[in-house]
Motif scaffolding. Structure first.
Motif, PDB file in Angstrom:
ATOM      1  N   SER A 310       0.779  -0.925   0.579  1.00 50.99           N
ATOM      2  CA  SER A 310       0.198  -0.249  -0.034  1.00 50.99           C
ATOM      3  C   SER A 310       0.936   1.361   0.142  1.00 50.99           C
ATOM      4  O   SER A 310       1.767   1.022   0.559  1.00 50.99           O
ATOM      5  N   MET A 311       0.438   2.488  -0.666  1.00 42.71           N
ATOM      6  CA  MET A 311       1.293   3.610  -0.566  1.00 42.71           C
ATOM      7  C   MET A 311       1.206   4.162   0.908  1.00 42.71           C
ATOM      8  O   MET A 311       1.950   4.436   1.295  1.00 42.71           O
ATOM      9  N   LYS A 312      -0.161   3.653   1.849  1.00 48.01           N
ATOM     10  CA  LYS A 312       0.346   4.235   3.015  1.00 48.01           C
ATOM     11  C   LYS A 312       1.610   3.996   3.840  1.00 48.01           C
ATOM     12  O   LYS A 312       1.713   3.944   4.478  1.00 48.01           O
ATOM     13  N   TYR A 313       1.689   2.088   3.755  1.00 53.48           N
ATOM     14  CA  TYR A 313       2.858   1.977   4.178  1.00 53.48           C
ATOM     15  C   TYR A 313       4.320   2.357   3.856  1.00 53.48           C
ATOM     16  O   TYR A 313       5.172   2.612   4.392  1.00 53.48           O
ATOM     17  N   LYS A 314       4.403   2.761   2.726  1.00 52.86           N
ATOM     18  CA  LYS A 314       5.722   3.236   1.889  1.00 52.86           C
ATOM     19  C   LYS A 314       5.972   4.828   2.699  1.00 52.86           C
ATOM     20  O   LYS A 314       7.147   4.705   3.015  1.00 52.86           O
ATOM     21  N   LEU A 315       5.256   5.760   1.957  1.00 47.12           N
ATOM     22  CA  LEU A 315       4.786   7.199   2.815  1.00 47.12           C
ATOM     23  C   LEU A 315       4.984   6.808   4.159  1.00 47.12           C
ATOM     24  O   LEU A 315       6.303   7.380   4.792  1.00 47.12           O
ATOM     25  N   THR A 316       4.809   5.916   5.108  1.00 46.41           N
ATOM     26  CA  THR A 316       4.741   5.981   6.779  1.00 46.41           C
ATOM     27  C   THR A 316       6.544   5.391   6.511  1.00 46.41           C
ATOM     28  O   THR A 316       7.342   6.081   7.044  1.00 46.41           O
ATOM     29  N   CYS A 317       7.355   4.768   5.643  1.00 44.75           N
ATOM     30  CA  CYS A 317       8.284   4.304   5.813  1.00 44.75           C
ATOM     31  C   CYS A 317       9.439   5.386   5.521  1.00 44.75           C
ATOM     32  O   CYS A 317       9.874   5.782   6.038  1.00 44.75           O
ATOM     33  N   VAL A 318       8.809   6.722   4.606  1.00 43.05           N
ATOM     34  CA  VAL A 318      10.231   7.651   4.406  1.00 43.05           C
ATOM     35  C   VAL A 318       9.617   8.734   5.020  1.00 43.05           C
ATOM     36  O   VAL A 318      10.779   9.413   5.684  1.00 43.05           O
ATOM     37  N   ILE A 319       8.422   8.923   6.154  1.00 41.76           N
ATOM     38  CA  ILE A 319       8.107   9.059   7.304  1.00 41.76           C
ATOM     39  C   ILE A 319       9.408   9.393   8.377  1.00 41.76           C
ATOM     40  O   ILE A 319       9.689   9.880   8.815  1.00 41.76           O
ATOM     41  N   ALA A 320       9.154   8.252   8.659  1.00 34.00           N
ATOM     42  CA  ALA A 320       9.644   7.394   9.660  1.00 34.00           C
ATOM     43  C   ALA A 320      11.584   7.849   9.456  1.00 34.00           C
ATOM     44  O   ALA A 320      12.550   8.409  10.549  1.00 34.00           O
ATOM     45  N   GLY A 321      11.821   7.637   8.504  1.00 39.44           N
ATOM     46  CA  GLY A 321      12.919   7.465   8.090  1.00 39.44           C
ATOM     47  C   GLY A 321      13.613   9.556   7.826  1.00 39.44           C
ATOM     48  O   GLY A 321      15.013   9.277   8.752  1.00 39.44           O
ATOM     49  N   THR A 322      12.525   9.826   7.443  1.00 41.21           N
ATOM     50  CA  THR A 322      13.210  11.438   7.823  1.00 41.21           C
ATOM     51  C   THR A 322      13.547  11.632   8.686  1.00 41.21           C
ATOM     52  O   THR A 322      14.418  12.517   9.452  1.00 41.21           O
ATOM     53  N   ALA A 323      12.483  11.305  10.146  1.00 44.94           N
ATOM     54  CA  ALA A 323      12.964  11.873  11.822  1.00 44.94           C
ATOM     55  C   ALA A 323      13.184  11.654  11.827  1.00 44.94           C
ATOM     56  O   ALA A 323      13.792  12.319  12.964  1.00 44.94           O
ATOM     57  N   VAL A 324      13.719   9.528  11.599  1.00 44.72           N
ATOM     58  CA  VAL A 324      15.424  10.070  12.759  1.00 44.72           C
ATOM     59  C   VAL A 324      16.217  10.379  11.688  1.00 44.72           C
ATOM     60  O   VAL A 324      17.208  11.178  12.870  1.00 44.72           O
ATOM     61  N   TYR A 325      16.387  10.299  11.178  1.00 44.86           N
ATOM     62  CA  TYR A 325      17.870  11.752  10.192  1.00 44.86           C
ATOM     63  C   TYR A 325      18.504  13.113  10.504  1.00 44.86           C
ATOM     64  O   TYR A 325      19.318  12.924  11.502  1.00 44.86           O
ATOM     65  N   PHE A 326      17.009  13.503  11.768  1.00 43.69           N
ATOM     66  CA  PHE A 326      17.382  14.558  12.526  1.00 43.69           C
ATOM     67  C   PHE A 326      17.668  14.512  13.716  1.00 43.69           C
ATOM     68  O   PHE A 326      18.427  15.145  13.944  1.00 43.69           O
ATOM     69  N   VAL A 327      16.735  13.166  13.548  1.00 45.34           N
ATOM     70  CA  VAL A 327      17.804  13.100  15.701  1.00 45.34           C
ATOM     71  C   VAL A 327      19.121  12.612  15.321  1.00 45.34           C
ATOM     72  O   VAL A 327      19.563  13.315  16.315  1.00 45.34           O
ATOM     73  N   THR A 328      19.453  12.020  14.644  1.00 48.14           N
ATOM     74  CA  THR A 328      21.232  11.307  14.210  1.00 48.14           C
ATOM     75  C   THR A 328      21.660  12.499  13.976  1.00 48.14           C
ATOM     76  O   THR A 328      23.479  12.468  14.594  1.00 48.14           O
ATOM     77  N   LEU A 329      21.739  13.900  13.915  1.00 48.10           N
ATOM     78  CA  LEU A 329      22.024  14.959  13.601  1.00 48.10           C
ATOM     79  C   LEU A 329      22.620  15.599  14.990  1.00 48.10           C
ATOM     80  O   LEU A 329      24.120  16.238  15.256  1.00 48.10           O
ATOM     81  N   TYR A 330      21.891  15.308  15.847  1.00 46.06           N
ATOM     82  CA  TYR A 330      21.959  15.706  17.515  1.00 46.06           C
ATOM     83  C   TYR A 330      22.797  14.960  18.305  1.00 46.06           C
ATOM     84  O   TYR A 330      23.648  15.363  19.517  1.00 46.06           O
TER      85      TYR A 330
END
Length: 378
Positions: A310-330
């Motif tokens: 589903s597109m919902k599954y794939k979109l959620t993967c993208v959102i989760a990955g983006t959020a984690v990326y900003f945590v790892t910067l700090y």
């Protein structure tokens, strides 16, 4: 459910997929090996952590697989509900989800740190690459990931053990001096746990929470084969992982002055052996991190969205990955790994105790009713 014979090639693929999930950034970089195995100032402590971890892994994995095989349960929600009841199952499910989500953070960070330590690439860029490739692969679903990472796991563990064995000729004779440096306070080491027993329980607990969904799914998918093959897969994967951790852990003790200050201790060993081509091992580490990043994000998203197409599954993967990326910067890599694995590991040890006891109770009940693992149906 049947008693089909499983080929060695198929067994190797599933062992490889499980190993690839387990090794991730902590094992491949050497950071978790340093914190759980190397920092206690005695060889027996390193061995004790490994023994505790092995038995926790093997027993709990067998329990997960049994639930998948005999009850058709292929997600953590059903498995934990079977073994811990409705309320306990929800709590254990929360443990597993939280740990996997948190692990994704330090593994993205680990990927970026490998690129930075070996080639000087900014961590922000390396972490971004990790997010992009893991999200892209996870969007393909679990079955596709097993095909991809199942061939990676044995190669990574094998290469790491080769590096460990070659390094042993130089660093094992220095273990005594390394332990003395730890005990005398000459070097500062970051330890995970209050003592070796606690470290073993915590590390074993991490290994249980990390792969709970994947092992349950494997148990369900292998129902046409004799259950002994599932146990072989779980046993060999657990042994190989622990053996590799001990081999590398003892090397880091012998190289403790340098290993205790490096973000990626395993790269020190590889570069010492291979010199200019040590970068090849850095690539192996990156592949190892990739092989765990992908199923981790699948685990976290699939617990809420079952339809992997589903597109919902794939979109959620993208959102989760983006959020984690900003945590790892700090937050630094070593700090993320230490806090996440230590404290979530204790919750995993509780899960292990409950699941294993209930597993043997369930097996005894099934046996009393005259039902074998080959005869049970969903």
């Amino acid at each position: 459910m049947g008693n089909k014979t499983m080929s060695i090639g198929k067994q190797t693929t599933f062992i490889g997929a499980l190993l690839a999930y387990l090794i991730g950034s902590g094992f491949a970089t050497g950071q978790e090996t340093m914190q759980f195995f190397s920092g206690w100032g005695a060889v027996w402590s390193c061995m004790l952590v490994g023994v505790i971890t092995f038995f926790m892994m093997y027993l709990a994995y067998s329990a997960y697989a049994y639930a998948g095989r005999t009850r058709g349960l292929n997600d953590v929600s059903g498995i934990f509900k079977l073994y811990a009841g409705t309320a306990g199952g929800k709590l254990f499910e929360a443990f597993a989800w939280s740990f996997n989500a948190s692990c994704y953070m330090f593994m993205v960070s680990g990927f970026g740190n490998v690129l930075h330590q070996q080639w000087g690439i900014p961590i922000a860029i390396g972490s971004a690459v990790a997010v992009v490739i893991s999200v892209g692969t996870a969007a393909a679903g679990l079955n596709k990931m097993i095909d991809i990472i199942g061939r990676i796991g044995p190669v990574i563990v094998g290469f790491t053990i080769v590096v460990g064995i070659i390094s042993a000729f130089e660093y094992y004779p220095l273990i005594g001096a390394g332990n003395a440096a730890i005990n005398n306070g000459e070097v500062e080491v970051t330890r995970a746990g209050a003592n070796p027993v606690a470290a073993g329980l915590s590390f074993g607990g991490c290994c249980l929470l990390l792969v709970s969904a994947m092992v349950g799914r494997m148990g369900s998918e292998l129902r046409d084969y004799d259950f002994k093959y599932t146990n072989i897969i779980m046993g060999l994967a657990s042994f190989a992982f622990v053996f590799g951790s001990i081999v590398m852990g003892l090397n880091h003790i012998g190289n403790i002055a340098n290993a205790s200050t490096a973000a990626i201790p395993n790269l020190l060993l590889a570069n010492n052996i291979f010199g200019a081509i040590g970068g090849a091992f850095a690539v192996i580490i990156l592949v190892a991190v990739y092989s765990t990043l992908c199923p981790i994000i699948w685990t976290c998203v699939s617990m809420f969205i079952k339809d992997e197409k589903s597109m919902k599954y794939k979109l959620t993967c993208v959102i989760a990955g983006t959020a984690v990326y900003f945590v790892t910067l700090y937050v630094p890599y070593q700090t993320l790994l230490n806090y996440i694995m230590t404290y979530f590991g204790y919750s995993g040890a509780i899960v292990c105790g409950v699941v294993v006891v209930r597993y043997y109770m369930l097996k005894a009940k099934d046996k009393k009713e005259g039902i074998t693992v080959s005869e049970q149906t969903v």
